[in-house]
Scaffold this active site. Sequence first.
Site, PDB file in Angstrom:
ATOM      1  N   GLU A   1       0.739  -1.145   0.007  1.00  0.00           N
ATOM      2  CA  GLU A   1       0.065  -0.114  -0.084  1.00  0.00           C
ATOM      3  C   GLU A   1       0.943   1.131  -0.144  1.00  0.00           C
ATOM      4  OE1 GLU A   1      -4.188   1.192   1.727  1.00  0.00           O
ATOM      5  OE2 GLU A   1      -3.264  -0.637   2.448  1.00  0.00           O
TER       6      GLU A   1
ATOM      7  N   GLU B   1      -2.086   0.589  13.463  1.00  0.00           N
ATOM      8  CA  GLU B   1      -3.351   0.671  12.740  1.00  0.00           C
ATOM      9  C   GLU B   1      -4.580   0.495  13.321  1.00  0.00           C
ATOM     10  OE1 GLU B   1      -3.803  -1.515   9.226  1.00  0.00           O
ATOM     11  OE2 GLU B   1      -5.121  -0.302   8.145  1.00  0.00           O
TER      12      GLU B   1
HETATM   13  C1  BGC Z   1      -5.511   2.427   4.632  1.00  0.00           C
HETATM   14  C2  BGC Z   1      -6.024   3.615   5.295  1.00  0.00           C
HETATM   15  C3  BGC Z   1      -6.869   4.435   4.697  1.00  0.00           C
HETATM   16  C4  BGC Z   1      -7.930   3.355   4.278  1.00  0.00           C
HETATM   17  C5  BGC Z   1      -9.000   4.087   3.704  1.00  0.00           C
HETATM   18  C6  BGC Z   1      -6.312   1.498   4.197  1.00  0.00           C
HETATM   19  O1  BGC Z   1      -6.096   0.585   3.546  1.00  0.00           O
HETATM   20  O2  BGC Z   1      -4.204   1.822   5.181  1.00  0.00           O
HETATM   21  O3  BGC Z   1      -5.219   4.081   6.453  1.00  0.00           O
HETATM   22  O4  BGC Z   1      -7.211   5.353   5.174  1.00  0.00           O
HETATM   23  O5  BGC Z   1      -7.506   2.356   3.584  1.00  0.00           O
HETATM   24  O6  BGC Z   1     -10.274   3.746   4.252  1.00  0.00           O
END
Ligand code: BGC
Length: 720
Positions: free
Chosen positions: A345, A605
């Site tokens: 990501e 997270e």
């Molecule tokens: C990310 C988040 C992001 C989100 C959107 C995720 O996969 O890691 O931090 O804001 O997607 O909802």
Amino acid sequence: MEFQAKWIRPQTGLGDVCPVFRKQWKTNAERPAAKAELIITAVGVYEARLNGARVGDFVLAPGWTSYEKRLQYQTYDITGMLQEENCLEVTVGKGWARSPMPGFADNEEKKQRLAQPCGLFAEIRLTDAEGNETVMGTDASWQYGESPIRFSEIYDGEHYDARVCPETWSDAVEYERSCENLIPQEGEKIREMERVQAKRIFVTPAGETVVDFGQEVTGYVEFTVDAKAGQAVKLLHGEVLDREGNFYRDNYRDAKAELQYICRDGVQTWHPSLTFFGFRYVKLEEFPGEARPEQFTAIAVYSEMKQTGRLRCGVPELNQLFSNIFWGQKGNFLDVPTDCPQRDERLGWTGDAEVFVKTASYNFDVETFFNKWLHDLAADQFASGAVGHVVPDYLQNQTPSAAWGDAAAICPWQIYQTYGSRKVLEDQFESMKKWVGYITHATTTPNLWTGGEHYGDWLGLDAPSGSYKGSSREDLIASAFYALSTQLVIKAGQVLGEDVTAYERLYQDIVKAFRAAYPEYRTQTEYTVAVWFGLAENPQQSADELAAMVKRDGCQLKTGFVGTPFLLHVLSGYGYTDLAYTLLLRKEYPSWLYPVIKGATTIWEHWDGIMEDGGFWSVDMNSFNHYAYGSVADWVYEEAAGIRPLEPGFSRVQVAPKPDRRLGWLEASIETRNGLVRSRWEYQEDGVRYEIETEMPAVIVIDGVSHQLSAGTYTFWGEA
Ligand code: BGC
């Protein structure tokens, strides 16, 4: 700037191997250069060497921008590096420009990105003592060969063969690519900022040899090894150990995050140069000889930002939380504010940036960093005004989400507040207005934001089972952010002397519609945004109800991305400072300190990334370096220590500390554009001792009594 150079590339693709381009020239003995500059950029990331020495210290140059619209070039002074015979060599890796980002989605833009050739664009500009200039731009006279970097990519890592030395050189080819998107370096450069020595090497129950750096960092490992030519080193990166204490990296998803190195003969020290990883642990899949900790150093690589904020207190776990917040920022401020630095990501999620921007701007000087990113946000904004979910926009989703797209208004306003320069508002005002205009046209209900697709209170703990979204109503959240962004357009417009009457009317209509549509609130986050955004009709009553709800919930937060940054602010702003501290100091799940107790060295997270039984929250969405919840630091600066700007840029400051005995003492400071402000309080036998140092005029509020003071250091005694 006028360029003479042409874009060049290898004649044929070299597969995964990174090309090294070169240019050789002799110094003109009669007219030697009094000044020499290298102007350079690439489609990918480059590292340049002149006569064997590294040019500059910018890592992963040219950095990451919305390349098709804005590609930065760098200018290096190379005067002191010139010799009689010169050889410039530039190795180019895939970087962000030719990467398969993001791992979880395919789109047309990604296909085109991957299909691009590896390009280099450079000019060597030599100026003699009389001012005559000679320019050697990239063209078909430049050559290329195969570099020792056999593979390099952001997610998968790097492979290097130390035995390889480019032998065959071929002529590069010029190709058609616009130069119109080239811009001079705008952001901070990315640098090797810190070195963390390995703490220990141990063998896991599964028999793996693992290096522990004791700190999660973003960057890469440097190792020294004594080996025979052809022996291999293979390192895998991980953030945490699993329940059994084994190496774990399933949460990297499709990112291989591997280093492979083939040794030459003898003692050699190496680190990759065109990629990075987020890690605390490294598993030695292959390593010649017995590994010792002193052979391994983690090099933290991030944008060159000056630390401006400091937080310390009498509770060790809170100090660790503060450290985690700072490291979370370092690990995710690598040219773009990213969600995380490890899995497939590592994107510039707008929501995450918006949540954290205030804390970020107190911790470090991020004015340049955000100005550059906001230019990309505006460049990537769709004609409709929609703002992408990520910037640079690698997702190309034209349906924006509330609280994510609102970064367009929230971030510029915060950067203005913290640093005081109107420039950010001048630059972003059109983008801010376009964003509000988008909502006005896209909504299905006038003066509210209904319909659309949103992330809601992302990762809220009151999520229905199986969902990532908390149970706060999406339309309520979206409408609240509609109000907030409109309000920020008004404020920015007033600073800039613009006519904002239409927005003032719109704002009043939104507030009216919001109150009619949402007379009561159902979740912690709904209460929090309604009060904090000035939408609740009776904010004190709503805050009372919120406090009662938090207590009913067992003094636990249930908020996600949307509610968390403001929850403590609302509580302490309406007479519940004690409860705010209770939430901050809570050690059981869910809380800020629970991950600390579980050994976190960055912000997670999920509140329960590692659960109480040692298991993982999930495999696929479980980053251990996600800065968003670190936004609690702005509450510590502004409420616990009481430091907040009264004027943009802190030309006047308020210091109104709210002490709590459970901390014993707290000290916070911010180096602002107008000087240092420091607030310290300490519980002593006969009361609380305050020490306030300010280099700007200040309003100091102790026990409800205001003191208007000029720059100086002041001591007060207050009630315990
Ligand atoms: C990310 C988040 C992001 C989100 C959107 C995720 O996969 O890691 O931090 O804001 O997607 O909802």
